[in-house]
Every structure is written in structure tokens, then in C-alpha cells.
Design an enzyme around this catalytic site. Structure first.
Site, PDB file in Angstrom:
ATOM      1  N   GLU A  43      35.527  37.994  43.529  1.00 10.02           N
ATOM      2  CA  GLU A  43      35.931  39.403  43.621  1.00 10.02           C
ATOM      3  C   GLU A  43      36.817  39.589  44.837  1.00 10.02           C
ATOM      4  O   GLU A  43      36.387  40.059  45.888  1.00 10.02           O
ATOM      5  CB  GLU A  43      34.731  40.350  43.713  1.00 10.02           C
TER       6      GLU A  43
ATOM      7  N   HIS B 216      40.626  40.971  46.173  1.00  5.14           N
ATOM      8  CA  HIS B 216      41.509  42.022  45.697  1.00  5.14           C
ATOM      9  C   HIS B 216      42.952  41.866  46.144  1.00  5.14           C
ATOM     10  O   HIS B 216      43.263  41.174  47.112  1.00  5.14           O
ATOM     11  CB  HIS B 216      40.972  43.370  46.154  1.00  5.14           C
TER      12      HIS B 216
ATOM     13  N   HIS C 119      33.375  47.486  38.492  1.00  4.02           N
ATOM     14  CA  HIS C 119      33.606  47.632  39.928  1.00  4.02           C
ATOM     15  C   HIS C 119      33.419  49.089  40.318  1.00  4.02           C
ATOM     16  O   HIS C 119      33.766  49.994  39.562  1.00  4.02           O
ATOM     17  CB  HIS C 119      35.020  47.168  40.277  1.00  4.02           C
TER      18      HIS C 119
ATOM     19  N   ASP D 114      34.731  39.753  48.530  1.00  8.52           N
ATOM     20  CA  ASP D 114      35.274  41.124  48.546  1.00  8.52           C
ATOM     21  C   ASP D 114      36.402  41.212  49.562  1.00  8.52           C
ATOM     22  O   ASP D 114      36.552  42.191  50.279  1.00  8.52           O
ATOM     23  CB  ASP D 114      34.195  42.161  48.846  1.00  8.52           C
TER      24      ASP D 114
END
Length: 321
Positions: free
Chosen positions: A13, A15, A161, A284
Site C-alpha cells: 500500500e 501511494h 482504502h 503506507d
């Protein structure tokens, strides 16, 4: 405990931002610190340098929130297609370091299902990520089931999410602390409540009975659902409503990731209520630090086989890497 620094590490995950989507959210982008924005727009510079420094072999990329779920119909379809094409181009150039999840225009469920199929079959993406509600609607409604039917058919997961709570919910539940303590509606509480509620509603809706092989991913160690699982399970079996085997559905259809949640006690609880193959490593990035995540997982009080599975083995199996 003996540890090894030679594991393959896949973070699932992580981004990025792309103008095809973020130009529609200019105000949100302006509120982000410059170093954060530099990382979100970067692929082969800062990102790979920080991956290498932490020992991360691969990132599975996903566009940051807010996603297409807040766009108007007339721009969502084109924006998602552009984001997915751009992501696929990055992956093609650096295929040993990146894979990705597609953006889909969920407010147009048939178009979303078709874009998911295109992204998987033509672009090689590994599933889809959905950011919160679709213009105020939860994703469990039957109108959205074509998305889940297509994901099941393609054998790819849907990653739920978090996103900011609905404005009315914020006004009633979080104000005035949403202004004085912005993380209250975000990572500290609101994000988890939103994503966890979406997951519960999916189970209650019956979509998993219709599509028993559907795969759903939750970040942040399951958005508190592993902690609540025994109570939810027992409560939904009480007289007064239809009996729901919530725990069985959660254990069968859900995977969770460690994104932004590097805590031994929380991880061990998750491993007590879920099989080890249901937990995937994530950082993250850039909202959490790569080194913090990797170093924590190396030191976590789990056996070597579990550590290897979380670091990469489970992602390889689930995503077909």
C-alpha cells in the site's frame, strides 16, 4: 530471536499522485507539505532511493486518497483510464520494482467493472483500490455488485482504502475537533471507522454469498475489525435478526496489511484471529517511513516462516506476483 535481513520485501500500500486525478482536487493537494508532494509525484528518484535504503524490493502502487469516488461521472471514467495508463507505463519501465492497483469509477459500476478488466488484462494491474464512499454512497449497495462480480471473475482483490468521512458525519460526530485536531477524522480515528464500516456492510449485504471467492483487502491491520471480531460475531448471532456468520466471512474473504501500523501487540492479535497467510506487509509510503516499517517487521515477535510470508510470500500468492 534470530533475524535475517535477506528476505524479499514487498510493500503493498504505497501511494503516488497523478495529475489526471489530482487536478480535480487542487485544494487538497495544496494542503500537503512540499516534501510529501515531491515523494507522491516521484517514481524512480526519491521513491527508489528510500526503498533501497530500507531494503524494500517492490512496491505495489496505488493512487492516494481522495480517489475517483468523489469525481463527477463525466470526468471519473477518463481520469481513471488516464491514471491507470500512466501507472502501467511506470511499471513497464521498472517492472522489477513496481506493480499496481487500478483506479475505477465506482459511481458507474458497469464502467468500473470494465475498467478493472482492462486494467488487469491489458495493463497487468493486480486489482483495484476504492477510496471511501462513492459520492456519499457505501459500496455494499447492489448497484455496485457488478464490480465485485468482475473482480471475482478476474481473481483479483479489491482494496478498501479509507477516505474522509461524509461532511454530515463530520459535523455531527467529529466537530469541532476536526479543525483543532485534523487527524481525528483521518488516521487517528475517522479513516478506520469509515473503511471498517464499509467492510462490515459488505458482509451484511450478502455480496459475499453471491460471490464467495471475492477477495477484499483492508489496510492498517484490518481497520480494527480483528480486535472487534469476537464481539461482532457474537452480537450478530443474537435473536432479533438474521443470524450472520460474520467471523467465517471475514476469515474467508478478507486480507489485511500492516500499512502505517507497526505495533507488536496489534500484529499478534491479528495473527490469533486470522491465518498468517492473510497478513501482508505494507508501509503506507510516504505517510509512514519505509525504515520504520521494515525494521519493525524484522524485529516482530513471529517465527521466520511467518515473517517471510508477511514480508512477501502472501503478496506473491494473493496478487500473482
Amino acid at each position: 530471536m534470530e533475524q535475517s535481513n535477506s528476505q524479499c520485501v514487498i510493500a503493498v500500500e504505497e501511494h503516488f499522485m497523478h495529475a489526471a486525478l489530482t487536478e480535480h482536487f487542487a485544494a487538497a493537494a495544496r494542503g500537503q507539505p512540499a516534501p510529501l508532494m515531491a515523494r507522491l509525484h516521484d517514481f524512480t528518484g526519491i521513491r527508489i532511493d528510500e526503498m533501497d535504503a530500507a531494503g524494500i524490493d517492490m512496491q505495489v502502487l496505488s493512487h492516494q486518497s481522495p480517489g475517483s469516488q468523489r469525481l463527477a461521472d463525466d470526468v471519473a471514467r477518463a481520469a481513471c483510464r488516464s491514471v491507470n495508463d500512466a501507472l502501467a507505463a511506470v511499471i513497464a519501465e521498472t517492472s522489477d520494482r513496481f506493480h499496481g492497483f487500478a483506479m475505477i469509477p465506482t459511481m458507474l459500476p458497469q464502467a468500473a467493472a470494465d475498467e478493472l478488466q482492462r486494467a488487469v488484462e491489458e495493463l497487468g494491474l493486480k486489482g483495484a483500490m476504492i477510496h471511501g464512499m462513492s459520492r456519499g454512497e457505501m459500496i455494499d449497495g447492489k448497484a455496485y455488485w457488478p464490480i465485485f462480480a468482475r473482480a471475482e471473475k478476474l481473481d483479483v482483490p479489491v482494496y478498501l482504502h479509507p477516505a474522509l468521512p461524509d461532511k454530515e458525519v463530520t459535523a455531527r460526530y467529529y466537530a469541532p475537533y476536526d479543525e483543532s485536531h485534523p487527524m481525528f477524522t483521518r488516521a487517528a480515528w475517522g479513516f478506520g471507522v469509515e473503511a471498517g464500516t464499509q467492510a462490515i456492510r459488505l458482509i451484511l449485504s450478502g455480496v459475499l454469498d453471491r460471490h464467495p471467492d471475492l477477495k477484499i483487502i483492508l489496510g492498517h491491520l484490518g481497520e480494527a475489525l480483528p480486535f472487534w471480531l469476537p464481539r461482532i460475531d457474537e452480537s450478530l448471532r443474537r435473536p432479533g435478526g438474521p443470524s450472520v456468520d460474520f467471523g467465517a466471512a471475514f476469515r474467508r474473504n478478507f486480507w489485511i496489511t500492516t500499512s502505517g501500523f507497526f505495533a507488536d501487540d496489534a500484529l499478534l492479535l491479528c495473527l490469533k484471529v486470522l491465518e498468517p497467510e492473510r497478513v501482508l506487509f505494507a508501509v503506507d509510503w510516504p505517510y509512514a517511513d519505509n525504515r520504520d516499517g521494515v525494521d519493525w517487521m524484522h524485529e516482530a515477535p513471529v517465527d521466520a516462516a511467518t515473517r517471510d510470508a508477511i514480508f512477501s510470500g502472501n503478496a506473491k500468492r494473493l496478487l500473482g506476483l
